[in-house]
Write a protein that holds these residues in place. Structure first.
Motif, PDB file in Angstrom:
ATOM      1  N   ASP A   1     -33.837  56.177 -37.091  1.00 37.03           N
ATOM      2  CA  ASP A   1     -34.132  54.792 -37.483  1.00 37.03           C
ATOM      3  C   ASP A   1     -33.939  54.576 -38.986  1.00 37.03           C
ATOM      4  O   ASP A   1     -34.168  53.472 -39.490  1.00 37.03           O
ATOM      5  CB  ASP A   1     -35.550  54.394 -37.068  1.00 37.03           C
ATOM      6  CG  ASP A   1     -36.626  55.090 -37.878  1.00 37.03           C
ATOM      7  OD1 ASP A   1     -36.298  56.068 -38.591  1.00 37.03           O
ATOM      8  OD2 ASP A   1     -37.784  54.662 -37.819  1.00 37.03           O
ATOM      9  N   TYR A   2     -33.553  55.657 -39.721  1.00 32.26           N
ATOM     10  CA  TYR A   2     -33.203  55.613 -41.150  1.00 32.26           C
ATOM     11  C   TYR A   2     -34.390  55.454 -42.091  1.00 32.26           C
ATOM     12  O   TYR A   2     -34.229  55.577 -43.301  1.00 32.26           O
ATOM     13  CB  TYR A   2     -32.174  54.499 -41.447  1.00 32.26           C
ATOM     14  CG  TYR A   2     -31.014  54.494 -40.500  1.00 32.26           C
ATOM     15  CD1 TYR A   2     -30.042  55.476 -40.567  1.00 32.26           C
ATOM     16  CD2 TYR A   2     -30.901  53.515 -39.512  1.00 32.26           C
ATOM     17  CE1 TYR A   2     -28.976  55.493 -39.683  1.00 32.26           C
ATOM     18  CE2 TYR A   2     -29.836  53.519 -38.626  1.00 32.26           C
ATOM     19  CZ  TYR A   2     -28.878  54.513 -38.707  1.00 32.26           C
ATOM     20  OH  TYR A   2     -27.842  54.521 -37.828  1.00 32.26           O
ATOM     21  N   ARG A   3     -35.584  55.201 -41.580  1.00 30.68           N
ATOM     22  CA  ARG A   3     -36.735  54.978 -42.458  1.00 30.68           C
ATOM     23  C   ARG A   3     -37.478  56.263 -42.801  1.00 30.68           C
ATOM     24  O   ARG A   3     -38.053  56.388 -43.882  1.00 30.68           O
ATOM     25  CB  ARG A   3     -37.717  54.001 -41.796  1.00 30.68           C
ATOM     26  CG  ARG A   3     -37.260  52.565 -41.827  1.00 30.68           C
ATOM     27  CD  ARG A   3     -38.321  51.637 -41.279  1.00 30.68           C
ATOM     28  NE  ARG A   3     -38.506  51.799 -39.841  1.00 30.68           N
ATOM     29  CZ  ARG A   3     -39.348  51.074 -39.111  1.00 30.68           C
ATOM     30  NH1 ARG A   3     -40.094  50.159 -39.695  1.00 30.68           N
ATOM     31  NH2 ARG A   3     -39.444  51.271 -37.816  1.00 30.68           N
ATOM     32  N   TYR A   4     -37.483  57.208 -41.865  1.00 33.27           N
ATOM     33  CA  TYR A   4     -38.312  58.387 -42.019  1.00 33.27           C
ATOM     34  C   TYR A   4     -37.465  59.652 -42.084  1.00 33.27           C
ATOM     35  O   TYR A   4     -36.306  59.680 -41.670  1.00 33.27           O
ATOM     36  CB  TYR A   4     -39.302  58.495 -40.856  1.00 33.27           C
ATOM     37  CG  TYR A   4     -40.147  57.264 -40.674  1.00 33.27           C
ATOM     38  CD1 TYR A   4     -41.201  56.998 -41.555  1.00 33.27           C
ATOM     39  CD2 TYR A   4     -39.895  56.362 -39.643  1.00 33.27           C
ATOM     40  CE1 TYR A   4     -41.977  55.864 -41.403  1.00 33.27           C
ATOM     41  CE2 TYR A   4     -40.667  55.223 -39.491  1.00 33.27           C
ATOM     42  CZ  TYR A   4     -41.708  54.969 -40.370  1.00 33.27           C
ATOM     43  OH  TYR A   4     -42.468  53.847 -40.232  1.00 33.27           O
ATOM     44  N   PHE A   5     -38.072  60.712 -42.608  1.00 25.79           N
ATOM     45  CA  PHE A   5     -37.451  62.023 -42.564  1.00 25.79           C
ATOM     46  C   PHE A   5     -38.530  63.047 -42.247  1.00 25.79           C
ATOM     47  O   PHE A   5     -39.720  62.826 -42.503  1.00 25.79           O
ATOM     48  CB  PHE A   5     -36.739  62.354 -43.878  1.00 25.79           C
ATOM     49  CG  PHE A   5     -37.614  62.389 -45.097  1.00 25.79           C
ATOM     50  CD1 PHE A   5     -38.152  63.584 -45.562  1.00 25.79           C
ATOM     51  CD2 PHE A   5     -37.901  61.225 -45.799  1.00 25.79           C
ATOM     52  CE1 PHE A   5     -38.959  63.619 -46.690  1.00 25.79           C
ATOM     53  CE2 PHE A   5     -38.699  61.252 -46.940  1.00 25.79           C
ATOM     54  CZ  PHE A   5     -39.232  62.453 -47.384  1.00 25.79           C
TER      55      PHE A   5
ATOM     56  N   LYS B   1     -39.590  55.632 -32.508  1.00 24.32           N
ATOM     57  CA  LYS B   1     -40.569  54.623 -32.901  1.00 24.32           C
ATOM     58  C   LYS B   1     -41.841  55.359 -33.271  1.00 24.32           C
ATOM     59  O   LYS B   1     -42.385  56.110 -32.458  1.00 24.32           O
ATOM     60  CB  LYS B   1     -40.838  53.615 -31.774  1.00 24.32           C
ATOM     61  CG  LYS B   1     -39.698  52.663 -31.507  1.00 24.32           C
ATOM     62  CD  LYS B   1     -40.122  51.515 -30.585  1.00 24.32           C
ATOM     63  CE  LYS B   1     -41.022  50.540 -31.297  1.00 24.32           C
ATOM     64  NZ  LYS B   1     -41.292  49.326 -30.493  1.00 24.32           N
ATOM     65  N   LEU B   2     -42.310  55.136 -34.478  1.00 16.85           N
ATOM     66  CA  LEU B   2     -43.444  55.876 -35.000  1.00 16.85           C
ATOM     67  C   LEU B   2     -44.667  55.686 -34.105  1.00 16.85           C
ATOM     68  O   LEU B   2     -45.028  54.568 -33.753  1.00 16.85           O
ATOM     69  CB  LEU B   2     -43.763  55.402 -36.426  1.00 16.85           C
ATOM     70  CG  LEU B   2     -44.671  56.310 -37.248  1.00 16.85           C
ATOM     71  CD1 LEU B   2     -43.981  57.639 -37.548  1.00 16.85           C
ATOM     72  CD2 LEU B   2     -45.067  55.616 -38.548  1.00 16.85           C
ATOM     73  N   GLY B   3     -45.290  56.808 -33.728  1.00 15.44           N
ATOM     74  CA  GLY B   3     -46.475  56.770 -32.891  1.00 15.44           C
ATOM     75  C   GLY B   3     -46.203  56.509 -31.427  1.00 15.44           C
ATOM     76  O   GLY B   3     -47.139  56.407 -30.631  1.00 15.44           O
TER      77      GLY B   3
ATOM     78  N   LEU C   1     -36.068  47.288 -34.220  1.00 13.49           N
ATOM     79  CA  LEU C   1     -36.703  48.310 -33.411  1.00 13.49           C
ATOM     80  C   LEU C   1     -38.202  48.073 -33.222  1.00 13.49           C
ATOM     81  O   LEU C   1     -38.749  48.349 -32.148  1.00 13.49           O
ATOM     82  CB  LEU C   1     -36.464  49.682 -34.043  1.00 13.49           C
ATOM     83  CG  LEU C   1     -36.600  50.896 -33.127  1.00 13.49           C
ATOM     84  CD1 LEU C   1     -35.645  50.791 -31.945  1.00 13.49           C
ATOM     85  CD2 LEU C   1     -36.328  52.175 -33.893  1.00 13.49           C
ATOM     86  N   ASP C   2     -38.873  47.567 -34.238  1.00 14.18           N
ATOM     87  CA  ASP C   2     -40.314  47.354 -34.129  1.00 14.18           C
ATOM     88  C   ASP C   2     -40.667  46.379 -33.011  1.00 14.18           C
ATOM     89  O   ASP C   2     -41.754  46.464 -32.423  1.00 14.18           O
ATOM     90  CB  ASP C   2     -40.878  46.846 -35.459  1.00 14.18           C
ATOM     91  CG  ASP C   2     -40.914  47.928 -36.529  1.00 14.18           C
ATOM     92  OD1 ASP C   2     -40.840  49.116 -36.172  1.00 14.18           O
ATOM     93  OD2 ASP C   2     -40.984  47.580 -37.724  1.00 14.18           O
ATOM     94  N   ASP C   3     -39.775  45.447 -32.721  1.00 16.02           N
ATOM     95  CA  ASP C   3     -40.037  44.448 -31.680  1.00 16.02           C
ATOM     96  C   ASP C   3     -39.440  44.831 -30.325  1.00 16.02           C
ATOM     97  O   ASP C   3     -39.558  44.074 -29.359  1.00 16.02           O
ATOM     98  CB  ASP C   3     -39.468  43.084 -32.107  1.00 16.02           C
ATOM     99  CG  ASP C   3     -40.107  42.563 -33.379  1.00 16.02           C
ATOM    100  OD1 ASP C   3     -41.326  42.766 -33.552  1.00 16.02           O
ATOM    101  OD2 ASP C   3     -39.387  41.973 -34.211  1.00 16.02           O
ATOM    102  N   LEU C   4     -38.824  46.002 -30.259  1.00 14.34           N
ATOM    103  CA  LEU C   4     -38.160  46.429 -29.030  1.00 14.34           C
ATOM    104  C   LEU C   4     -39.114  47.277 -28.200  1.00 14.34           C
ATOM    105  O   LEU C   4     -39.652  48.276 -28.683  1.00 14.34           O
ATOM    106  CB  LEU C   4     -36.901  47.227 -29.370  1.00 14.34           C
ATOM    107  CG  LEU C   4     -35.922  47.529 -28.231  1.00 14.34           C
ATOM    108  CD1 LEU C   4     -35.346  46.228 -27.672  1.00 14.34           C
ATOM    109  CD2 LEU C   4     -34.799  48.430 -28.735  1.00 14.34           C
TER     110      LEU C   4
END
Length: 402
Positions: A274-278, A308-310, A367-370
């Motif tokens: 998702d490119y936000r986390y590593f 998706k986180l969590g 992604l957060d809304d998916l």
């Protein structure tokens, strides 16, 4: 005591009623979901292996690979995250939806000439056009980039540690055999070395041969070159420590030394799809960080790649996708592991390995809304599990003449 006896009596009557009810029902062909649930209950309740984990269960997602799979269009609009994998002896690369549907071909052996792509190494650029992967070279795992739009190998080179596409899909960053941080220009296939092979800073002499890792953080406009400080005196070399040399990514100006990444990530990290986390892995634990705040721990995650986180994760070896039960969700198990299996013309199922997740940048922003749970087999509820158990128990008792 009277209350306890009463409760036991009610439960006993309910069990008898349940068995009687299911024994009188007409035989109806169960759905694919129900068949899988039947297998789970049979394994947990009636096999010698027993329930295994009380909090986790696995689910098999069937995958059908067409004999002539359609070709993936590089700019295809996706509505689900993709899972990429290498399959068959000729090292054909495929992509499919998260739910195992719509299998499409990325490339086959003949697109690569005499090269065989290595399983579990596929990485795709955020715009979908380029594929980076390792292939079996004469003496090592060599690397290549394939252009899905022009259907050609763009570049090949020796090794590619720390591969990471830029978010604008213009570059691929990596280090090769010599340990020099490099940038592959995707429009031309040209590789540029970004740092010198030997560098002196603050009285220390650094050599690219002692490179530990590189890191690219576009959110902070930084490239880091982590180098081992070596003691070369005496017999053999000893690592004295690791220094992070910091560059401004946009113009590669050396800014000095700084603990930019947490020490856990000093030897490299894996960027989430998702490119936000590593994630930085140590002692088989997955430590998740955010590129916006690279030293603040977000969570110790159950798996290495965050969809998706969590909620949704992918195993770092690409063996499965894991879903976590959400707060307030009426599901029996705390997590469900999804394995993907291909039925080879009636033979035994082959479970896919080396799965690599890909999310186009345009989809990642939504992604957060998916709701990914809407496209995947749900985690069964306790009521569904117990109803299935009672039906299977009734069938077993009927077969035994009870």
């Amino acid at each position: 005591m009277i209350k306890a006896k009463y409760v036991a009596m009610v439960l006993g009557v309910a069990a008898v009623v349940g068995v009687t009810y299911w024994s009188k029902q007409r035989l109806v062909e169960p759905s694919a979901y129900q068949q899988e649930l039947d297998d789970i209950v049979n394994m947990r309740e009636f096999s010698r292996w027993g329930p295994g984990s009380e909090t986790q269960e696995s689910w098999t997602v069937p995958v059908v690979i067409p004999e002539s799979a359609p070709i993936e269009q590089w700019d295809r609009v996706h509505t689900q995250p993709q899972l990429m994998f290498i399959y068959s002896s000729d090292a054909t690369a495929y992509t499919m939806n998260l739910d195992g549907t719509e299998v499409r071909q990325l490339f086959d052996r003949y697109d690569l000439g005499d090269k065989l792509a290595k399983d579990g190494t596929l990485t795709r650029s955020p715009n979908g056009r380029y594929l980076s992967f390792k292939y079996f070279g004469p003496a090592s795992d060599d690397c290549a980039v394939y252009d899905l739009k022009d259907k050609k190998l763009l570049a090949t080179y020796d090794n590619c540690y720390g591969r990471q596409f830029s978010l604008d899909s213009e570059y691929l960053y990596f280090t090769g055999n010599l340990g020099v941080p490099s940038r592959l220009i995707l429009a031309t296939g040209e590789t540029i070395e970004l740092t010198p092979e030997v560098l002196e800073l603050d009285g220390e002499k650094y050599s690219s041969f002692n490179t530990s890792s590189i890191g690219v953080n576009e959110a902070q406009d930084r490239l880091t070159w982590t180098i081992n400080r070596m003691n070369l005196n005496g017999l053999g070399a000893k690592v004295l420590g690791r220094d992070q040399l910091i560059y401004r990514l946009s113009d590669m100006t050396l800014l000095g030394k700084e603990e930019f990444w947490t020490p856990l990530c000093a030897q490299g990290y894996r960027r989430s799809p998702d490119y936000r986390y590593f994630v930085c892995i140590e002692d088989r634990r997955n430590y998740i960080y955010d590129f916006d705040k690279p030293t603040e721990l977000v969570e110790q995650a159950p798996e290495a790649f965050v969809l998706k986180l969590g909620q949704w994760y992918v195993d770092w070896k690409g063996k499965y996708v894991r879903r976590l039960r959400l707060d307030g969700e009426t599901a029996k198990f705390e997590s469900m592991i999804y394995h993907y299996s291909v039925d080879e013309e009636g033979n035994d199922f082959t479970t896919l390995r080396g799965l690599r997740a890909y999310i186009p940048l345009s989809l990642a922003k939504q992604l957060d809304d998916l709701d990914l749970a809407a496209v995947m087999p749900r985690i069964p509820t306790e009521e569904e599990y117990q109803a299935t158990y009672q039906r299977l128990l009734a069938a077993r008792n009927k077969k035994r003449g009870q």
